[in-house]
Design an enzyme around this catalytic site. Structure first.
Site, mmCIF file in Angstrom:
data_model
loop_
_atom_site.group_PDB
_atom_site.id
_atom_site.type_symbol
_atom_site.label_atom_id
_atom_site.label_comp_id
_atom_site.label_asym_id
_atom_site.label_seq_id
_atom_site.Cartn_x
_atom_site.Cartn_y
_atom_site.Cartn_z
ATOM 1 N N LYS A 107 -8.608 -10.584 -4.845
ATOM 2 C CA LYS A 107 -9.516 -9.453 -4.602
ATOM 3 C C LYS A 107 -10.159 -9.225 -3.247
ATOM 4 C CE LYS A 107 -11.947 -6.752 -7.368
ATOM 5 N NZ LYS A 107 -11.555 -6.357 -8.958
HETATM 6 N N1 GLU Z 1 -9.361 -3.090 -9.422
HETATM 7 C C1 GLU Z 1 -8.611 -3.118 -10.560
HETATM 8 C C2 GLU Z 1 -9.149 -4.401 -11.642
HETATM 9 O O1 GLU Z 1 -10.348 -4.916 -11.308
HETATM 10 C C3 GLU Z 1 -7.216 -3.003 -10.563
HETATM 11 C C4 GLU Z 1 -6.771 -4.159 -9.706
HETATM 12 C C5 GLU Z 1 -5.308 -3.700 -9.522
HETATM 13 O O2 GLU Z 1 -4.685 -2.911 -10.039
HETATM 14 O O3 GLU Z 1 -4.529 -4.511 -8.696
HETATM 15 O O4 GLU Z 1 -8.736 -4.853 -12.421
#
Ligand code: GLU
Length: 419
Positions: A107
């Site tokens: 993240k």
């Molecule tokens: N931000 C989204 C999540 O928290 C998608 C993450 C992604 O597609 O890599 O799952």
């Protein structure tokens, strides 16, 4: 702020320890999963439109990459910090494992309110942030995607920056790109669509039918809340309340989702939407509805207000919208909870499809994407229900245990380096 300070990290850490002991998993594996593999903190200085330079703090955390490259969004929000980003990276590890993707958890984010920046300033911020974290991202290392405060345009700038350095186009470095530059059909709606699929599985499980008598309240009317509302209202459900940072609106006869979506595009927020009563978000959480979808941000339902929740199904569209204590309260009060790492996994599942399509230079049709998404979520929902039955735990704990079993298996096969 230390790595362990945020409420979300503490909650995720506790969930990890609980799942480890209830699930009978190897304590040595749990010990390794308590710490992110890699955490990078960067300064992101940009020149503002008025000529001044302002520096923002940026982060990219890779929690675990046993199952494959790191995967997870980039968040632009004033609340972003190292600890919250690390917690969200940990949740991505569990989310990818639960739904069976060959991806690890990561993240990132920048501590900024994107609404305070012009388009040009946002572009500068994204390109400088991409440059600062370029050393740890790539199609087989770590693949960012949109999250709160970022979108397809952010991904386009990010991908272009990495491609400028490489000297050729690197579509696989991010997902959630616009269709015109290698994005996938269905990605933009995938998180909300996945939430709607999960609400249907949960309804079936508790013997409820989704029809015009079904009432739904949604907190967060953006990338997740809007497509979830569109899908559920297309099935006949009545969206009776919608809330965002500006407050909430309520109409027991149902809110016209298309008009509400258009209103938010024009006005930025839902407050003031005509033909509905203004209520607070606290009122929204306590409405006597069939389905409650907290799809905005973490920590909105706590031990303080969880006792007011009356919904039969609570679908965690956001990451961590209910605290650990809140989950215990709502489960004890008889609500059926669809945990975040299952409920909002539609986004990362279609991100995986986008990554695969990009690597193969071969693109799929929308029906194929939605059918595959549906099947993966249906299977994962069943895995959670079966795990909940086997270990006599709620769905949140079951999701963690099921995810951890997969990671535990892979980590033990690979061993600890050096041995
Ligand atoms: N931000 C989204 C999540 O928290 C998608 C993450 C992604 O597609 O890599 O799952």
């Amino acid at each position: 702020m230390s790595l362990f300070d945020s409420p979300l990290f503490k909650d995720s850490f506790d969930q990890l320890e609980m799942a480890g002991s209830v699930g009978g998993l190897d304590p040595n594996i749990i010990e390794r999963l308590k710490y992110p593999k890699r955490a990078l903190q960067v300064a992101v200085p940009i020149r503002l439109d008025d000529g001044q330079v302002k520096t923002f703090m940026g982060f990219r955390v890779q929690h675990n990459m046993t199952l494959g490259p790191g995967k997870g969004g980039i968040r632009y929000h004033p609340g972003v910090d190292l600890s919250e980003t690390a917690a969200l990276a940990m949740l991505m590890t569990f989310k990818c494992a639960l739904v069976g993707l060959p991806l690890g958890g990561a993240k990132g984010g920048v501590q900024v309110d994107p609404n305070d920046l012009s388009r040009q300033e946002l572009q500068s911020l994204t390109r400088r942030f991409a440059t600062e974290i370029a050393m740890i991202v790539g199609p087989s290392i770590d693949i960012p995607a949109p999250d709160i405060g970022t979108n397809g345009q952010t991904m386009a700038w990010f991908m272009d920056t990495i491609s400028q350095y490489a000297g050729y186009t690197v579509p696989g470095v991010v997902t959630g790109k616009p269709i015109g530059i290698g994005g996938s059909l269905g990605r933009a709606e995938s998180t909300g669509k996945g939430v709607a699929y999960c609400v249907n599985f949960a309804a079936q499980k508790i013997g409820m039918t989704i029809d015009k008598k079904t009432t739904v309240a949604i907190h967060g009317f953006g990338k997740v809340g809007v497509p979830a509302a569109e899908d559920l209202s297309a099935q006949g459900a009545r969206i009776v309340s919608v809330g965002d940072v500006s407050g909430a609106i309520y109409n027991p006869d149902g809110i016209d989702v298309a008009k509400a979506k258009q209103y938010v595009i024009e006005n930025g927020v839902i407050a003031g939407f005509p033909g509905a009563e203004a209520i607070s978000n606290e009122d929204l959480f306590g409405l006597d509805v069939d389905v409650l979808i907290p799809a905005a941000i973490d920590g909105v339902i706590t031990e303080e207000n969880a006792g007011n929740v009356k919904a039969k199904i609570i679908a965690e569209g956001a990451n961590g919208p209910l605290t650990k204590e809140a989950i215990d309260i709502v489960t004890r009060n008889g609500s059926f909870l669809i945990p975040d790492i299952l409920c909002n996994a539609g986004g990362v599942i279609v991100s995986y499809f986008e990554w695969v399509q990009g690597l193969q230079n071969f693109f799929w049709g929308l029906d194929e994407i939605n059918n595959k998404l549906h099947d993966i979520l249906m299977q994962s929902f069943k895995t959670c229900v079966d795990t909940a039955d086997e270990f006599k735990v709620d769905m949140k704990k079951a999701a963690f245990i099921a995810a951890l079993k997969r990671i535990d298996h892979a980590m033990r096969l690979r061993g600890l380096f050096p041995s």
